[in-house]
Design an enzyme around this catalytic site. Structure first.
Site, PDB file in Angstrom:
ATOM      1  N   ARG A 167       0.888  -1.243  -0.185  1.00  0.00           N
ATOM      2  CA  ARG A 167      -0.210   0.072   0.133  1.00  0.00           C
ATOM      3  C   ARG A 167       0.915   1.233  -0.199  1.00  0.00           C
ATOM      4  O   ARG A 167       1.808   1.245   0.428  1.00  0.00           O
ATOM      5  CB  ARG A 167      -0.851   0.092   1.128  1.00  0.00           C
ATOM      6  CG  ARG A 167      -0.119  -0.344   2.551  1.00  0.00           C
ATOM      7  CD  ARG A 167      -1.034  -0.580   3.560  1.00  0.00           C
ATOM      8  NE  ARG A 167      -0.338  -0.784   4.867  1.00  0.00           N
ATOM      9  CZ  ARG A 167      -0.879  -0.398   5.940  1.00  0.00           C
ATOM     10  NH1 ARG A 167      -2.152  -0.088   5.965  1.00  0.00           N
ATOM     11  NH2 ARG A 167      -0.225  -0.650   7.299  1.00  0.00           N
ATOM     12  N   CYS A 446      -8.936   1.247  11.042  1.00  0.00           N
ATOM     13  CA  CYS A 446      -9.607   0.221  12.166  1.00  0.00           C
ATOM     14  C   CYS A 446      -9.773   0.830  13.566  1.00  0.00           C
ATOM     15  O   CYS A 446     -10.736   0.993  13.908  1.00  0.00           O
ATOM     16  CB  CYS A 446      -8.643  -0.684  12.525  1.00  0.00           C
ATOM     17  SG  CYS A 446      -8.692  -2.154  11.531  1.00  0.00           S
ATOM     18  N   GLU A 448      -7.736   4.103  13.973  1.00  0.00           N
ATOM     19  CA  GLU A 448      -6.797   5.371  13.885  1.00  0.00           C
ATOM     20  C   GLU A 448      -7.608   6.419  13.708  1.00  0.00           C
ATOM     21  O   GLU A 448      -8.733   6.561  13.337  1.00  0.00           O
ATOM     22  CB  GLU A 448      -5.814   5.273  12.881  1.00  0.00           C
ATOM     23  CG  GLU A 448      -4.618   4.098  12.818  1.00  0.00           C
ATOM     24  CD  GLU A 448      -5.503   2.910  13.009  1.00  0.00           C
ATOM     25  OE1 GLU A 448      -6.244   2.441  12.093  1.00  0.00           O
ATOM     26  OE2 GLU A 448      -5.157   1.748  13.977  1.00  0.00           O
ATOM     27  N   ARG A 656       0.764   0.284  19.215  1.00  0.00           N
ATOM     28  CA  ARG A 656      -0.488   0.132  18.670  1.00  0.00           C
ATOM     29  C   ARG A 656      -0.912  -1.088  18.950  1.00  0.00           C
ATOM     30  O   ARG A 656      -0.159  -2.228  18.396  1.00  0.00           O
ATOM     31  CB  ARG A 656      -0.905   0.921  17.362  1.00  0.00           C
ATOM     32  CG  ARG A 656      -2.081   0.855  16.984  1.00  0.00           C
ATOM     33  CD  ARG A 656      -2.211   1.169  15.459  1.00  0.00           C
ATOM     34  NE  ARG A 656      -1.857   0.348  14.643  1.00  0.00           N
ATOM     35  CZ  ARG A 656      -2.041   0.431  13.314  1.00  0.00           C
ATOM     36  NH1 ARG A 656      -2.339   1.333  12.521  1.00  0.00           N
ATOM     37  NH2 ARG A 656      -1.574  -0.710  12.506  1.00  0.00           N
TER      38      ARG A 656
HETATM   39  C1  8X3 Z   1      -5.104  -0.157  10.353  1.00  0.00           C
HETATM   40  C2  8X3 Z   1      -4.722   0.561   9.231  1.00  0.00           C
HETATM   41  O1  8X3 Z   1      -3.163   1.981   7.681  1.00  0.00           O
HETATM   42  O2  8X3 Z   1      -3.009   2.381  10.212  1.00  0.00           O
HETATM   43  O3  8X3 Z   1      -6.463   0.198  10.633  1.00  0.00           O
HETATM   44  O4  8X3 Z   1      -2.211   0.193   9.260  1.00  0.00           O
HETATM   45  S1  8X3 Z   1      -3.039   1.326   8.936  1.00  0.00           S
END
Ligand code: 8X3
Length: 808
Positions: A167, A446, A448, A656
């Site tokens: 990503r 999720c 954040e 986290r």
């Molecule tokens: C978790 C997504 O992009 O912070 O919800 O790893 S990320």
């Protein structure tokens, strides 16, 4: 399998029924058109290359106006589609194309012609140029062996798992408000004015600001062109349409796409279409981890809704229908990961374009309004897992809101998840935000959150397997999965530890060693991303980037707050294992380290007595200080490490506990652990108790979470907490009130996040046996919800193994 109650659901339901009939497919246009453009622009500034690729896409890509749709625009062919982002890990394209249709997690169909295009026209260009390959080259051998397997595709080891090669950004939220207020035409005019004012002799202005501003202008032109091509198509369809009602809708679509996103939106409908074009074009631009989020929809859309309502232009039902039209648009874009790791992180075709509701205004007052309630209602009535709904809660959240949130949770699909202003806001303030910025945060992943226009850090971060660190203590630096290879530190033979303190110290050394390699990875990732990715659209929607003319993916944006995260995988698995060792080996002397290791090496086969002893030892999730104190030390030690080295890399790399579905693949590399967990089964998820280890009820889970937090440190971020409630426990009005009280307790304990599955295990087992009868069964996974029958058997079993709470 919910009954549809209202007339206005018919449209969205019909579209959904059509698209869910088939497996998602790969759409090659984005990958192909970006490749064509990149071939033509080699050597030019990266931000401009990206804008040119977007323009090429806007000009050439197929556009669609779907049957029955009111909010138009899709990034791929009919049905559920996944796009290709070969700039990430396109070196593995040819291998992936063979595996995708049959892989267990998130499979995709590929048309044979498209497969040929991928192999002949896309993959060859990217070989040797992808981010994935460059990252692998940059890692030294010690970091490398914790990151990738030494195979052709550099597959993940699931120990210190980088996520930057699947990503190009962390979860993110754009400033949609500025698009609705100024339009891309307005943003373009501002960029043109600044371009005209550049100092013609300045090297910075010539080499950095000019390409950035030119890229902004071109990106604005691209999205405007693309919208107008939708207007052309809708006009054409209107001319051919025999049904006068649909012909009128098509004419309205055409007028809307002609106007937005170029101009400021004038109505709720235009605002919705403008927002959808923006987020969809952003998906074309880049792959944002877990998908670009929607921000505070009940806030920035409210002025449009209010004005329309007052003028008699819209009803609440019509607004709900427009939301649902957008939800089914979202449901058709599927986040396609080439790598097995990416697929396994996001099982069930997961993406969670979080919609935030409630919370506080930037001035600190309660922010709920009529749209907040429409969004909650839409989630209760429309059976779909996209988007994710996130409700912000604070001490002055009105009772009506808390009750409606509780009612929605009770409807059983896991929505909304809750985020706690009382924990999030002070943390953001401590990291340098101003009050109005912190109070205006949006949920973005999720668990954040982002402050649009203040957050500037987009580098995806490592997921670290600390249950693997435990194995490294047991096997002197090795893991059974990886044989004789020494992966971690050699902290000595397990049998030789003479005290729990020595053993715990060895674990903390292994923990720090994995953190060390995560920081090394991150240092290289930050450096390399700036050479591989640009985001002219994302930068255009971030004020600090516009002001400084620096692309968002560059390492430093003046005035920005850089918030990153390192994932602590297997928190409860590690706590419970250490608690069991302390109690049974060193305090009660019931078993020896030798016996414990032997039992684990044999995956407890023939050692059931030992396994039962381990399973009955003190465990996290039961408000038991014995276990919780260990958890607190783990958390504090990790935070102390990250505090020191965050300073060096200039980013808050916070600890986290938010796994998506990765606790399943991470568990597959960890052999049996001293908490009685069997080899290669899932690790505990997020900050939840280990599967089946919590037996004191849901309030005890909250208290363990509370007692393991280090409130005097600020190098921590989201803690994801899953709680499974039986429907009986929240039944009726009394159940709603109990759930509201539970939420208030969670809020007062200042915990970050909580989400609920209200579900009987019996239902889940039935769905495993008869998937065809449960196609619409939605369950909460880890910060998002998914259709149960689209999950792997491993994940389905894991959900069933979570304890079901019968009473508060
Ligand atoms: C978790 C997504 O992009 O912070 O919800 O790893 S990320």
């Amino acid at each position: 399998n919910k009954p549809v109650k209202l007339e206005h659901h018919t449209r969205a339901n019909d579209i959904l029924a059509r698209v869910r009939a088939e497996k998602p497919h790969v759409d090659v246009e984005r990958g192909l058109l970006f490749t064509e453009s990149f071939k033509q622009t080699e050597g030019e500034p990266l931000v401009l290359r990206w804008a040119k690729a977007l323009y090429h896409y806007a000009e050439k890509a197929t556009v669609y106006v779907d049957k029955d749709q009111l909010i138009v625009g899709r990034g791929g062919g009919e049905g559920r589609y996944g796009l290709l982002y070969p700039e990430l890990d396109g070196d593995t394209l040819d291998l992936a194309i063979k595996k995708l249709p049959t892989r267990e997690s998130s499979p995709f169909d590929i048309d044979p012609e498209d497969a040929k295009t991928i192999i002949e026209d896309i993959a060859p260009y990217w070989k040797g140029k992808t981010f994935h390959e460059d990252l692998a080259k940059a890692l030294g051998p010690e970091t490398m062996k914790l990151t990738y397997n030494p195979d052709e595709a550099l597959t993940s080891r699931y120990v210190v798992n980088e996520t930057a090669s699947f990503r190009s950004s962390l979860q993110w939220v754009h400033d949609y408000d500025i698009v609705l207020k100024k339009g891309f035409g307005g943003l373009k005019a501002e960029a043109e004015a600044r371009l005209a004012e550049l100092d013609e002799f300045s090297p910075i202005d010539n080499c950095e600001k000019r390409p950035f501003l030119e890229a902004e202008i071109l990106t604005a032109d691209a999205i405007i062109l693309w919208a107008n091509r939708h207007a052309d198509l809708a006009e054409q369809q209107a001319g051919e349409e025999s049904d006068p009602k649909r012909a009128a809708e098509l004419r309205r679509i055409a007028e809307t796409c002609r106007w937005v996103p170029e101009h400021p939106a004038r109505t709720f409908y235009e605002a919705m279409q403008s927002q959808w074009f923006t987020q969809l074009f952003s998906r074309i631009e880049q792959k944002t981890g877990t998908i670009i989020s929607n921000g505070r929809m009940d806030q920035y859309l409210y002025p449009f809704y209010k004005a329309d309502k007052e003028a008699g232009r819209i009803t609440a039902d019509e607004a709900q229908e427009l939301f649902e039209c957008m939800w089914v648009d979202m449901a058709q874009y599927i986040d396609l990961y080439l790598s097995d790791a990416g697929g396994a992180f996001n099982e069930g075709y997961a993406h969670w374009e979080a919609v935030t509701i409630g919370g506080q205004t930037p001035e600190g007052y309660d922010a709920t309004n009529e749209l907040t309630y429409i969004l909650l209602k839409s989630k209760r009535e429309f059976p779909l897992n996209y988007p994710d709904l996130a409700a912000r809660i604070h001490t002055r959240s009105p009772k009506r809101y808390l009750r409606e949130v509780a009612r929605t949770i009770k409807s059983g699909e896991g929505f909304p998840k809750l985020l706690n202003d009382e924990d999030v806001v002070p943390l953001l303030l401590s990291k340098g935000a101003k009050f109005d910025e912190a109070l205006d945060y949006s949920v973005s992943g999720c668990a954040e959150c982002r402050m649009p226009n203040r957050d500037t850090y987009t580098s995806p971060n490592a997921y670290i397997n600390f249950a693997a660190a435990l194995e490294m203590v047991m096997y002197n630096g090795r893991m059974l999965k990886y044989g004789d290879e020494v992966l971690g530190l050699q902290t000595g033979e397990f049998e030789d530890f003479k005290s729990f303190d020595d053993l715990f110290a060895a674990f903390l050394k292994q923990q720090n060693n994995l953190l060390k390699h995560a920081f090394i990875q991150q240092h290289e990732i930050i450096r390399l991303r700036a050479e591989h990715f640009a985001t002219p659209l994302g930068s255009m929607l971030q004020k600090l980037c516009r002001d400084s003319c620096i692309d968002l993916h560059q390492p430093k944006i003046p005035g920005g707050i850089d918030l990153g995260y390192l994932e602590y995988m297997g928190y409860a698995t590690v706590i419970d294992s250490l608690a069991a060792i302390k109690k049974l080996v060193f305090e009660e002397h019931v078993i020896s380290l030798h016996e414990l290791k032997e039992a684990c090496e044999h995956n407890f086969e023939g050692y059931e007595v030992i396994r039962q002893l381990l399973k009955n030892a003190p465990a996290y999730g039961n408000d038991d200080p014995y276990a919780d104190e260990i958890g607190k030390i783990l958390d504090r030690t990790a935070q102390e490490f990250t505090a020191k080295y965050s300073e060096q890399i200039g980013v808050h790399m916070d600890i986290r506990l938010v796994p998506f579905t990765s606790h399943v693949p991470f568990g597959k590399v960890v052999s049996a652990t001293p908490d009685g967990r069997q080899a290669f089964t899932p690790l505990s998820d997020g900050s939840s108790a280990a599967q089946g280890a919590d037996h004191e009820g849901p309030t005890a889970i909250l208290l363990s979470n509370y007692l393991t937090k280090n409130f005097d440190h600020n190098e921590h971020a989201g803690r994801l907490l899953n709680i499974k409630l039986s429907p009986g426990c929240v039944a009726g009005k009394e159940g709603t009130e109990k759930l509201v009280e539970f939420i208030e307790t969670w809020r007062d304990l200042k915990l970050w996040h909580v989400q609920f599955n209200v579900m009987n295990n019996e239902t889940l087992r039935e769905a495993q046996k008869h998937p065809e009868l449960y196609r619409n069964l939605i369950v909460r996974i880890a910060g998002y919800s998914a259709f149960f029958t689209e999950l792997s058997k491993d994940l389905q079993d894991e959900l069933i193994s979570r304890n079901e709470q019968e009473a508060f």
